[in-house]
Design an enzyme around this catalytic site. Structure first.
Site, PDB file in Angstrom:
ATOM      1  CG  HIS A 138      -2.100  -0.972   0.878  1.00  0.00           C
ATOM      2  ND1 HIS A 138      -2.076  -2.284   1.299  1.00  0.00           N
ATOM      3  CD2 HIS A 138      -3.220  -0.818   0.145  1.00  0.00           C
ATOM      4  CE1 HIS A 138      -3.156  -2.882   0.846  1.00  0.00           C
ATOM      5  NE2 HIS A 138      -3.870  -2.027   0.147  1.00  0.00           N
ATOM      6  NE  ARG A 168      -6.222   0.831  -2.175  1.00  0.00           N
ATOM      7  CZ  ARG A 168      -5.780   0.961  -3.427  1.00  0.00           C
ATOM      8  NH1 ARG A 168      -5.680   2.141  -3.968  1.00  0.00           N
ATOM      9  NH2 ARG A 168      -5.445  -0.117  -4.125  1.00  0.00           N
ATOM     10  NE  ARG A 192     -10.993  -1.136  -0.280  1.00  0.00           N
ATOM     11  CZ  ARG A 192      -9.775  -1.478  -0.664  1.00  0.00           C
ATOM     12  NH1 ARG A 192      -9.618  -2.368  -1.633  1.00  0.00           N
ATOM     13  NH2 ARG A 192      -8.712  -0.932  -0.125  1.00  0.00           N
ATOM     14  CD  GLU A 226      -9.983  -6.938  -2.604  1.00  0.00           C
ATOM     15  OE1 GLU A 226      -9.010  -6.201  -2.486  1.00  0.00           O
ATOM     16  OE2 GLU A 226     -10.879  -7.022  -1.738  1.00  0.00           O
ATOM     17  CG  ASN A 248      -3.212  -4.326  -6.199  1.00  0.00           C
ATOM     18  OD1 ASN A 248      -2.871  -4.355  -7.372  1.00  0.00           O
ATOM     19  ND2 ASN A 248      -3.635  -3.239  -5.601  1.00  0.00           N
ATOM     20  CG  ASP A 249      -5.649  -8.153  -1.722  1.00  0.00           C
ATOM     21  OD1 ASP A 249      -4.617  -8.604  -1.193  1.00  0.00           O
ATOM     22  OD2 ASP A 249      -6.208  -7.118  -1.338  1.00  0.00           O
ATOM     23  CB  CYS A 297     -10.252  -0.604  -8.558  1.00  0.00           C
ATOM     24  SG  CYS A 297     -10.646  -1.830  -7.316  1.00  0.00           S
TER      25      CYS A 297
HETATM   26  C1  PEP Z   1      -6.562  -4.796  -4.795  1.00  0.00           C
HETATM   27  O1  PEP Z   1      -6.416  -5.713  -3.984  1.00  0.00           O
HETATM   28  O2  PEP Z   1      -6.253  -4.882  -5.992  1.00  0.00           O
HETATM   29  C2  PEP Z   1      -7.139  -3.518  -4.356  1.00  0.00           C
HETATM   30  C3  PEP Z   1      -7.498  -2.585  -5.199  1.00  0.00           C
HETATM   31  O3  PEP Z   1      -7.248  -3.325  -3.003  1.00  0.00           O
HETATM   32  P1  PEP Z   1      -5.981  -2.958  -2.077  1.00  0.00           P
HETATM   33  O4  PEP Z   1      -4.806  -2.751  -2.976  1.00  0.00           O
HETATM   34  O5  PEP Z   1      -6.354  -1.754  -1.313  1.00  0.00           O
HETATM   35  O6  PEP Z   1      -5.853  -4.176  -1.222  1.00  0.00           O
HETATM   36 MG    MG Z   2      -7.237  -5.535  -2.005  1.00  0.00          MG
END
Ligand code: PEP
Ligand code: MG
Length: 557
Positions: free
Chosen positions: A201, A307, A345, A444, A467-468, A518
């Site tokens: 992050h 976020r 979110r 995710e 990302n997740d 996203c």
């Molecule tokens: C993700 O997981 O891609 C996402 C947008 O959420 P974060 O990066 O805040 O976990």
């Molecule tokens: Mg995420």
């Protein structure tokens, strides 16, 4: 160009290049600022005489008060009155006679002002913390905070920076997401950490704030504190005491970047539409209301991911309903005339986003533990407060709610129940909100992607958090740089297949359900065409990436 050359290192200073993983696509020049403690410790052992120490203390107090007033004004504009109130308290604490008198007494007995400030702050903080009153006990942290601020002014770093007018490049082992969000973008040319990873992050925030960064940089010693340096994420290099040639290259890169920025600015008012006429909703990811202005300026048609956890991180207490309402409604108002919604979110705490006040104690695998919606459902009061704030904000623009880390349909159903109870409550209280507010989820987890068609029966929209989704599909901690090779080349194919599966399932379910992305993949121009051909309706990226992605979309046949 000559200005750049003037800044080049004087003869004899040690030139050095260190390597790391580059984040962002701008370059920066500034003075290295080691955030470690060693140098400060050395400085404060010197006693400069009673009069000088007292003068330094008085000047530092004035400067710290001025900073508190500035922070108050900034926070008031960005997050509202309630959030800003803390800086009024800081200003009061800076004038607290107990604090001032005990520092002066310590100086009179031969203690350097900087040391006296820290120990007075610590003893008063401890007194506050022993009090039974919860509100007063929480002031302990504020006391420490202001003592640290006065201390930094005394040890001279702030003054040096202001005097030279140069930006700084903080350098340290690691920066938390909270620390990164608090960086003063006008005074920071970039940052360097010895640990970290591309999709943490901290890195995501750096991209969003358009601050160049190097993570996992080779470690260097504090002897470089104050040295001029160029940070260049494209080459993954930090040039310390740069040579005239490096400064020249930096100036050229900067010029190129400015030319590119002005070319991209011409795209802001144009639609994100492919050559064959497919329109893609192009929205922005933000972490605080203060980023919403930049998102709008860069041409975002909506906010695809707010976020909200960044309103919670970096403070001891939880934001109240009023504070949250202020933050959400300010963004809703700003985007009221735009086509797209403001997707908020709900709190996504867990894994690397830590909030001690909401913790369930240590977990062996935090990324697989009480994260996102799991934590929200386990803390219903916190969840309800947030939902109420979002509902109230929906009276001021097109707002939608998005749930993080969903793995099964029951999580959505439970949320719908809670949401409907909170709606009833607001109706009873005659508070306005949007009766048709959308409820969507993040995809995710592989489970959510596989079950997307079924989930579409309960959800209004979807957004893939790549990302997740990458971390859970590949069983690869997104923070672990040793595993980043798994994302190279065809490595992401399993994730792309899951995205296609989810997209097909959602569109097969019918209605006007949409699916967007996203996660950071949305900003990767090499993937834009592939994602669109998988049926993706929306892309949401950090504000600095909007124009680039739009340019790519407009180039697709
Ligand atoms: C993700 O997981 O891609 C996402 C947008 O959420 P974060 O990066 O805040 O976990
Ligand atoms: Mg995420």
């Amino acid at each position: 160009m000559s200005e750049a050359l003037k800044k080049a290192a004087p003869r004899g200073s040690r030139h050095k290049v260190i390597y790391g993983i580059g984040i962002g696509n701008s370059v920066g020049f500034g003075l290295l600022d080691f955030l470690d403690r060693e140098e400060k410790k050395e400085k404060i052992t010197e006693f400069l005489g009673e009069e000088r120490e007292k003068r330094n203390f008085a000047a530092a107090l004035d400067r710290a008060k001025e900073e508190s007033r500035e922070l108050y004004r900034k926070t008031l504009a960005n997050a509202g009155r309630e959030a800003a109130a803390i800086f009024e308290i800081h200003e009061m604490l800076l004038s607290d006679p107990d604090f001032v008198d005990s520092v002066v007494a310590a100086i009179e007995s031969g203690t350097p002002a900087a040391e006296a400030v820290l120990s007075a702050g610590e003893s008063l903080a401890a007194i506050f913390e022993r009090l039974d009153d919860e509100y007063l006990a929480a002031r302990g942290a504020d006391m420490r905070d202001i003592a640290k601020r006065v201390y930094s002014v005394i040890v001279g770093k702030n003054q040096e920076k202001r005097a030279s007018g140069e930006k700084i490049i903080p350098i340290c082992r690691d920066l938390s997401p909270g620390d990164t969000a608090n960086l003063d973008t006008s005074g920071v040319a970039g940052f360097v950490t010895f640990s970290g990873s591309v999709n943490s992050h901290t890195a995501i925030l750096a991209r969003a704030m358009d601050i160049p960064a190097l993570v996992r940089a080779e470690e260097i010693g504090e002897e470089y504190h104050g040295a001029p340096a160029i940070i260049d994420p494209a080459s993954g290099c930090l040039f310390i005491n740069p040579t005239p040639e490096e400064m020249l290259r930096f100036a050229e890169q900067k010029e190129k970047k400015e030319a590119e920025a002005s070319r991209l600015r011409t795209l802001t008012a144009l639609p994100a539409v492919t050559k064959s006429g497919k329109r893609i909703a192009l929205y922005a990811n933000i972490g605080s209301p203060s980023e919403a202005g930049a998102a709008r300026k860069m041409g975002a048609e909506g906010i695809g991911l707010f976020r909200s956890e960044f309103l919670f991180i970096g403070r001891d207490d939880l934001p109240t309903e009023a504070e949250q309402f202020e933050a959400y409604s300010s963004v809703a108002r700003l985007f009221e005339d735009k086509k797209g919604p403001v997707v908020i979110r709900t709190l996504d705490i867990g894994a690397d986003k830590i909030l001690p006040s909401l913790s369930f104690g240590e977990e062996d695998n935090p990324a697989l533990g009480m994260r996102g919606i799991r934590l929200c459902l386990a803390k219903p009061e916190v969840f309800r407060t947030q939902l109420r704030a979002i509902l109230r904000a929906s009276a001021f623009g097109k707002v939608a709610i998005m749930l993080p880390m969903v793995t099964n349909i029951d999580e959505v159903r439970q949320t719908r129940r809670i949401l409907s109870e909170e709606k009833n409550r607001l109706r009873f209280e005659e508070v306005d909100f949007d009766e048709n507010i959308g409820l969507g989820i993040m995809i995710e987890t592989p489970a959510a992607a596989i079950m997307a068609e079924k989930l579409a029966g309960e959800c209004d929209f979807f957004s893939v958090g790549t990302n997740d989704l990458f971390q859970y599909t590949m069983a690869a901690d997104r923070q672990n740089h040793r595993l980043s090779y798994l994302a190279e080349g065809d490595g992401i194919e399993p994730v792309l297949r899951l995205i296609k599966l989810a997209s097909d399932g959602i569109h097969a379910a019918g209605g006007d359900k949409w699916i967007g992305i996203c996660g950071e993949m949305a900003a990767d121009e090499n993937l834009t065409e592939l994602l669109i051909s998988s049926g993706i309706d929306e892309l949401s990226v950090s504000p600095p990436y909007i124009a680039r992605v739009k340019e790519r979309i407009r180039g697709i046949e």
